[in-house]
Design a protein around this motif. Structure first.
Motif, PDB file in Angstrom:
ATOM      1  N   GLY A  36      36.607  42.691  29.105  1.00  0.00           N
ATOM      2  CA  GLY A  36      35.231  42.619  29.861  1.00  0.00           C
ATOM      3  C   GLY A  36      35.238  40.810  30.245  1.00  0.00           C
ATOM      4  N   ALA A  37      36.137  40.255  29.611  1.00  0.00           N
ATOM      5  CA  ALA A  37      36.065  38.628  29.797  1.00  0.00           C
ATOM      6  C   ALA A  37      36.572  38.407  31.049  1.00  0.00           C
ATOM      7  N   ILE A  38      35.804  37.381  31.862  1.00  0.00           N
ATOM      8  CA  ILE A  38      36.542  37.047  33.139  1.00  0.00           C
ATOM      9  C   ILE A  38      37.924  36.433  32.915  1.00  0.00           C
ATOM     10  N   ALA A  39      38.852  36.714  33.802  1.00  0.00           N
ATOM     11  CA  ALA A  39      40.060  36.241  33.699  1.00  0.00           C
ATOM     12  C   ALA A  39      40.279  35.291  34.790  1.00  0.00           C
ATOM     13  N   ALA A  40      41.147  34.796  35.121  1.00  0.00           N
ATOM     14  CA  ALA A  40      41.736  33.604  36.276  1.00  0.00           C
ATOM     15  C   ALA A  40      41.029  34.172  37.620  1.00  0.00           C
ATOM     16  N   SER A  41      41.101  33.042  38.532  1.00  0.00           N
ATOM     17  CA  SER A  41      40.606  33.471  39.761  1.00  0.00           C
ATOM     18  C   SER A  41      41.467  34.067  40.936  1.00  0.00           C
ATOM     19  N   THR A  42      41.050  34.540  41.840  1.00  0.00           N
ATOM     20  CA  THR A  42      41.955  35.154  42.769  1.00  0.00           C
ATOM     21  C   THR A  42      41.941  34.402  44.172  1.00  0.00           C
ATOM     22  N   ALA A  43      41.389  33.031  43.975  1.00  0.00           N
ATOM     23  CA  ALA A  43      41.249  32.161  45.279  1.00  0.00           C
ATOM     24  C   ALA A  43      42.453  31.135  45.423  1.00  0.00           C
ATOM     25  N   ASN A  44      42.367  30.345  46.527  1.00  0.00           N
ATOM     26  CA  ASN A  44      43.096  29.123  46.461  1.00  0.00           C
ATOM     27  C   ASN A  44      42.159  27.909  47.043  1.00  0.00           C
ATOM     28  N   LEU A  45      43.037  26.632  47.055  1.00  0.00           N
ATOM     29  CA  LEU A  45      42.106  25.466  47.461  1.00  0.00           C
ATOM     30  C   LEU A  45      41.611  25.654  48.844  1.00  0.00           C
ATOM     31  N   GLN A  46      42.517  26.354  49.671  1.00  0.00           N
ATOM     32  CA  GLN A  46      41.643  26.299  51.250  1.00  0.00           C
ATOM     33  C   GLN A  46      40.428  26.811  51.042  1.00  0.00           C
ATOM     34  N   LEU A  47      40.371  28.005  50.545  1.00  0.00           N
ATOM     35  CA  LEU A  47      38.953  29.091  50.319  1.00  0.00           C
ATOM     36  C   LEU A  47      37.922  28.365  49.721  1.00  0.00           C
ATOM     37  N   GLU A  48      38.474  27.550  48.507  1.00  0.00           N
ATOM     38  CA  GLU A  48      37.373  26.765  47.722  1.00  0.00           C
ATOM     39  C   GLU A  48      36.961  25.516  48.557  1.00  0.00           C
ATOM     40  N   PHE A  49      37.778  25.036  49.261  1.00  0.00           N
ATOM     41  CA  PHE A  49      37.410  23.770  49.819  1.00  0.00           C
ATOM     42  C   PHE A  49      36.229  24.216  51.060  1.00  0.00           C
ATOM     43  N   ARG A  50      36.631  25.310  51.914  1.00  0.00           N
ATOM     44  CA  ARG A  50      35.587  25.955  52.649  1.00  0.00           C
ATOM     45  C   ARG A  50      34.042  26.381  51.807  1.00  0.00           C
ATOM     46  N   ASN A  51      34.385  26.926  50.862  1.00  0.00           N
ATOM     47  CA  ASN A  51      33.212  27.313  50.119  1.00  0.00           C
ATOM     48  C   ASN A  51      32.314  26.180  49.639  1.00  0.00           C
TER      49      ASN A  51
END
Length: 382
Positions: A307-322
């Motif tokens: 149940g631990a959160i593993a890594a993300s499925t994001a990328n920097l472009q998505l995160e920048f826009r976030n």
């Protein structure tokens, strides 16, 4: 081969938006000048970018995998797949990141990274290696393998860096574990040492910063949080004026309000956006693997069997826009994806901003900040 990018707005080396033309010669930015000052009759290529913004290419210093491949696969094909996926999302250089695995596996992984750096990759290129683990606290191992957690080992780093041909840039450590003090003191001049997967109290973290830790891996995640009587590692990072914090900005690992508070508290030079993505980034939900362990991805969120959160499925472009949408100031958002990560791996003289003499690692974006063209070392890839 020279090329003129004209009539765009660009983000200059001070991270202000200005109207300028960029002349690229070979791999480098040769000249930046006001519109029309560079005569455009004599170049192999001229691209009119009226209405567009040119931003520095993003630098992802903490990424395990994406597009179905992982650094841990230790194959040229895996890194080539990652390289192609990254460049399509505006990332021009990156640090393939290892997990808590055996020495033998690390050797295989680092040898492959060194080979791929020499031979070149099709898209984003390798800037160095980030070692996440194995010198972590068992109580904060998160998605790391318990059976491979071990004590900090200076000799192991020396021999691994030989195999890696000097590419190791970032090394994670839980500063409260036995042997950490000597390790930090001995190696902090050569590598960026990062507090990570740690149970350190506020006092232990402060002491580690005094010894030479200058970076913190995925702020808030797998470290002691800030409360009013126990400020924890998070409090120590906020209270410091020199430690730079990596932050996962997928909106799931950290609540947007906590992100706003962290960005505000740390200021525009100490925030560093990372993807920390696993091979499932850019892939549908399903079963994947991370550091030799099974991971389930549901609704784009990755979980370990416990149940631990593993890594993300994001990328920097998505995160920048976030983060732009969360209200982080534009200037801090862009620095956090470019010059700040570059500085953490001592690459800021070559990449991370648009400046004469630096590599022409550039992305051309429209109003939505999605890369429409990407140049890597002066070559148009996207």
């Amino acid at each position: 081969q020279d090329m003129l990018l004209k009539n765009a707005r660009i983000i200059d080396d001070n991270f202000d938006i200005v109207e300028a033309d960029i002349l690229i010669e070979g791999e480098f930015i040769k000249k930046i000048a006001p519109h029309g000052e560079i005569n455009d009759v004599c170049f192999s290529e001229t691209i009119d970018l009226t209405g567009k913004l040119i931003m520095p290419g993003f630098v992802d210093i903490h990424i395990h995998g994406c597009a179905g491949s992982d650094t841990g696969d230790a194959t040229p094909e895996a890194l080539a797949t990652m390289s192609n996926y990254l460049v399509a999302h505006g990332v021009t250089s990156f640090c393939p990141t290892s997990m808590t695995v055996s020495n033998e596996e690390l050797r295989k992984i680092f040898k492959n990274v060194a080979e791929c750096k020499k031979n070149g990759l099709p898209g984003a290129y390798i800037r160095g290696i980030n070692m996440e683990g194995p010198y972590i606290a068992m109580s904060k191992k998160g998605a790391q393998r318990a059976d491979q957690v071990r004590k900090p080992d200076i000799a192991e780093i020396r021999s691994l860096n030989e195999v890696a041909e000097g590419l190791i840039k970032l090394i994670d450590i839980a500063p409260e574990v036995e042997g950490a003090d000597e390790f930090i003191k001995e190696l902090n001049d050569e590598f960026t040492i990062s507090l990570a997967h740690s149970n350190a109290t506020y006092d232990e973290a402060v002491k580690a910063f005094d010894l030479g830790i200058a970076h913190a891996t995925h702020l808030f995640n797998q470290m002691n949080g800030l409360t009013h009587r126990a400020p924890g590692a998070v409090g120590a990072i906020f209270d410091s004026d020199k430690v730079t914090a990596e932050i996962i900005c997928d909106g799931f690992h950290i609540h947007p309000a906590s992100l706003r508070i962290a960005f505000k508290q740390l200021g525009e030079d100490r925030t560093c956006v990372i993807s920390d993505s696993l091979m499932a980034a850019g892939c549908p939900d399903g079963m994947y693997e991370l550091g030799g362990q099974p991971v389930t991805v549901k609704d784009g969120k990755a979980f370990m069997p416990d149940g631990a959160i593993a890594a993300s499925t994001a990328n920097l472009q998505l995160e920048f826009r976030n983060i732009i949408s969360y209200g982080i100031p534009f200037r801090q958002a862009i620095k956090s994806c470019t010059i700040n990560p570059a500085r953490e791996i001592k690459a800021d003289k070559e990449v991370g901003s648009i400046k004469e003499g630096k590599y022409a690692d550039l992305q051309v974006v429209g109003e939505d900040y999605i890369a429409e063209m990407v140049f890597v070392k002066g070559k148009r890839i996207v």
